[in-house]
Design an enzyme around this catalytic site. Sequence first.
Site, PDB file in Angstrom:
ATOM      1  N   ASP A   1      87.342-103.525 -27.091  1.00 48.17           N
ATOM      2  CA  ASP A   1      88.097-102.444 -27.726  1.00 48.17           C
ATOM      3  C   ASP A   1      87.226-101.208 -27.566  1.00 48.17           C
ATOM      4  OD1 ASP A   1      89.251-100.559 -29.336  1.00 48.17           O
ATOM      5  OD2 ASP A   1      89.574-101.906 -31.043  1.00 48.17           O
ATOM      6  N   VAL A   2      87.652-100.278 -26.708  1.00 47.33           N
ATOM      7  CA  VAL A   2      86.791 -99.131 -26.393  1.00 47.33           C
ATOM      8  C   VAL A   2      86.466 -98.278 -27.620  1.00 47.33           C
ATOM      9  CG1 VAL A   2      87.482 -98.953 -23.960  1.00 47.33           C
ATOM     10  CG2 VAL A   2      88.762 -97.657 -25.698  1.00 47.33           C
TER      11      VAL A   2
ATOM     12  N   ASP B   1      89.428-104.600 -20.752  1.00 46.35           N
ATOM     13  CA  ASP B   1      90.667-104.299 -21.480  1.00 46.35           C
ATOM     14  C   ASP B   1      90.609-104.915 -22.878  1.00 46.35           C
ATOM     15  OD1 ASP B   1      93.584-103.253 -20.237  1.00 46.35           O
ATOM     16  OD2 ASP B   1      93.729-104.298 -22.156  1.00 46.35           O
TER      17      ASP B   1
ATOM     18  N   TYR C   1      98.927 -87.091 -28.922  1.00 46.87           N
ATOM     19  CA  TYR C   1      98.575 -87.453 -27.543  1.00 46.87           C
ATOM     20  C   TYR C   1      98.021 -86.226 -26.818  1.00 46.87           C
ATOM     21  CZ  TYR C   1      98.891 -89.293 -22.803  1.00 46.87           C
ATOM     22  OH  TYR C   1      98.587 -89.699 -21.522  1.00 46.87           O
TER      23      TYR C   1
ATOM     24  N   GLY D   1      98.806-100.917 -15.721  1.00 45.71           N
ATOM     25  CA  GLY D   1      98.975 -99.476 -15.563  1.00 45.71           C
ATOM     26  C   GLY D   1      97.982 -98.836 -14.602  1.00 45.71           C
TER      27      GLY D   1
ATOM     28  N   ASN E   1      89.319 -94.927 -18.831  1.00 47.11           N
ATOM     29  CA  ASN E   1      90.749 -94.781 -18.549  1.00 47.11           C
ATOM     30  C   ASN E   1      91.642 -95.291 -19.676  1.00 47.11           C
ATOM     31  OD1 ASN E   1      93.219 -94.745 -16.613  1.00 47.11           O
ATOM     32  ND2 ASN E   1      93.054 -96.867 -17.318  1.00 47.11           N
TER      33      ASN E   1
HETATM   34  N1  NAD Z   1     101.413 -93.296 -17.372  1.00 46.91           N
HETATM   35  C1  NAD Z   1     101.379 -91.980 -17.302  1.00 46.91           C
HETATM   36  O1  NAD Z   1     102.389 -91.347 -16.933  1.00 46.91           O
HETATM   37  C2  NAD Z   1     100.119 -91.242 -17.641  1.00 46.91           C
HETATM   38  C3  NAD Z   1     100.063 -89.877 -17.342  1.00 46.91           C
HETATM   39  C4  NAD Z   1      98.899 -89.175 -17.622  1.00 46.91           C
HETATM   40  C5  NAD Z   1      97.806 -89.824 -18.166  1.00 46.91           C
HETATM   41  N2  NAD Z   1      97.888 -91.150 -18.460  1.00 46.91           N
HETATM   42  C6  NAD Z   1      96.691 -91.782 -19.020  1.00 46.91           C
HETATM   43  O2  NAD Z   1      96.322 -92.877 -18.199  1.00 46.91           O
HETATM   44  C7  NAD Z   1      95.615 -93.860 -18.975  1.00 46.91           C
HETATM   45  C8  NAD Z   1      96.249 -95.202 -18.748  1.00 46.91           C
HETATM   46  O3  NAD Z   1      97.592 -95.142 -19.189  1.00 46.91           O
HETATM   47  P1  NAD Z   1      98.706 -96.114 -18.613  1.00 46.91           P
HETATM   48  O4  NAD Z   1      99.938 -95.313 -18.462  1.00 46.91           O
HETATM   49  O5  NAD Z   1      98.174 -96.888 -17.486  1.00 46.91           O
HETATM   50  O6  NAD Z   1      98.907 -97.054 -19.889  1.00 46.91           O
HETATM   51  P2  NAD Z   1      99.124 -98.631 -19.980  1.00 46.91           P
HETATM   52  O7  NAD Z   1      99.594 -98.873 -21.351  1.00 46.91           O
HETATM   53  O8  NAD Z   1      99.958 -99.110 -18.840  1.00 46.91           O
HETATM   54  O9  NAD Z   1      97.664 -99.217 -19.761  1.00 46.91           O
HETATM   55  C9  NAD Z   1      96.666 -98.974 -20.720  1.00 46.91           C
HETATM   56  C10 NAD Z   1      95.736-100.156 -20.778  1.00 46.91           C
HETATM   57  O10 NAD Z   1      94.713 -99.831 -21.720  1.00 46.91           O
HETATM   58  C11 NAD Z   1      94.507-100.947 -22.572  1.00 46.91           C
HETATM   59  N3  NAD Z   1      93.993-100.483 -23.867  1.00 46.91           N
HETATM   60  C12 NAD Z   1      94.675 -99.858 -24.844  1.00 46.91           C
HETATM   61  N4  NAD Z   1      93.881 -99.650 -25.896  1.00 46.91           N
HETATM   62  C13 NAD Z   1      92.666-100.127 -25.564  1.00 46.91           C
HETATM   63  C14 NAD Z   1      91.433-100.209 -26.244  1.00 46.91           C
HETATM   64  N5  NAD Z   1      91.293 -99.762 -27.517  1.00 46.91           N
HETATM   65  N6  NAD Z   1      90.386-100.763 -25.601  1.00 46.91           N
HETATM   66  C15 NAD Z   1      90.514-101.230 -24.333  1.00 46.91           C
HETATM   67  N7  NAD Z   1      91.670-101.206 -23.654  1.00 46.91           N
HETATM   68  C16 NAD Z   1      92.737-100.662 -24.262  1.00 46.91           C
HETATM   69  C17 NAD Z   1      95.864-101.599 -22.696  1.00 46.91           C
HETATM   70  O11 NAD Z   1      95.754-102.954 -23.108  1.00 46.91           O
HETATM   71  C18 NAD Z   1      96.408-101.432 -21.280  1.00 46.91           C
HETATM   72  O12 NAD Z   1      96.053-102.528 -20.459  1.00 46.91           O
HETATM   73  C19 NAD Z   1      95.693 -93.365 -20.416  1.00 46.91           C
HETATM   74  O13 NAD Z   1      94.475 -92.733 -20.753  1.00 46.91           O
HETATM   75  C20 NAD Z   1      96.833 -92.379 -20.395  1.00 46.91           C
HETATM   76  O14 NAD Z   1      96.704 -91.418 -21.397  1.00 46.91           O
HETATM   77  C21 NAD Z   1      99.013 -91.870 -18.210  1.00 46.91           C
END
Ligand code: NAD
Length: 291
Positions: A60-61, A37, A161, A17, A87
């Site tokens: 695990d953050v 991650d 969220y 992501g 992130n």
């Molecule tokens: N995708 C969107 O449209 C979008 C829009 C706005 C904000 N965001 C934000 O962007 C950030 C990333 O989201 P994304 O869409 O890339 O999601 P994603 O699910 O594609 O990636 C998230 C990553 O975080 C890791 N993760 C989850 N929990 C974790 C933990 N406890 N410790 C460490 N790693 C952990 C997951 O394994 C994954 O690799 C998030 O904070 C999300 O809220 C996403």
Amino acid sequence: MRDVKGKVACVTGAGCGIGLGIAKAFAAADMKVAVVDLNEKSARQVADSLGSNAAPFQLDVAKGDAWEVVARKIEKTLGPVRVLCNNAGVTSVHSIFEDTPIEKIPPVEWDWMMSVNVNGAYYGLRTFLPRFKSTQEESHIVNTSSMAGIVPQAASIPAGYTTSKYAMAGLTEQLRLELASFPHIGVSMLCPGMVQTKMQANALEIAPHAAGMRGKKPDNPYIGANMAGISLERVGERVLQAIRKGQYYIFTHPEYRPLVQAYHRDIDLSFGAPTQAGHMDALPAWLPVHR
Ligand SMILES: NC(=O)c1ccc[n+]([C@@H]2O[C@H](COP(=O)([O-])OP(=O)(O)OC[C@H]3O[C@@H](n4cnc5c(N)ncnc54)[C@H](O)[C@@H]3O)[C@@H](O)[C@H]2O)c1
């Protein structure tokens, strides 16, 4: 931070992501990247794909105690961290299968979203701020909030969220104020709209409380909504640009601007006469420091 070359970045949630997009942009700029991650395998795959300037770290953050251990491992492997990207984030899994108005969000899911999306960033700051403050070397912090942390969105975005992303925005605004007297530490808040990631599917996979839901057919168009968004690579490039230019807000989707303006106009117009005639709070002198 104009010169990013060789600087070590710790990017959480970089296994896929947006975090992956950020890690790619950093690696392309010759930065060293700690790919952090929850998922050890994807962290390793990403680090391998980025080359010898990247290394994987499982974390695990939401586990406060684990941060210091990982920070030391990163320092030993790549050197002192100068860029922190908080992130990693998760979304609701219940909303994949049914509408989840506030009263239907299970407490276990609420707690999980807060612990990852909010506490995770707090622990990251708690670990790295003392390090950044103890040197005069430039550093930069990027917190990933969301457009959903700036203006409330459609009811299809789960309240847990939205609440967590507003909390991230609050944390980051406070951070910016606190760092006003540390000009060598930059701060940015990333607020994307839709980005092409598998956020919902990933949340379903990793949520500790989702065991009984995996394998069920999703019954909500929301599950694929992100895939209509912009690419994670473009977001990564915007983050890098913001670090180089010292930009605080990172808005990737200008189409939300009228919504944000209308929302702020509503707030502005809601101020009336003083509630207690003649009383004025003494506003702190430091308040407009970044305006
Ligand atoms: N995708 C969107 O449209 C979008 C829009 C706005 C904000 N965001 C934000 O962007 C950030 C990333 O989201 P994304 O869409 O890339 O999601 P994603 O699910 O594609 O990636 C998230 C990553 O975080 C890791 N993760 C989850 N929990 C974790 C933990 N406890 N410790 C460490 N790693 C952990 C997951 O394994 C994954 O690799 C998030 O904070 C999300 O809220 C996403």
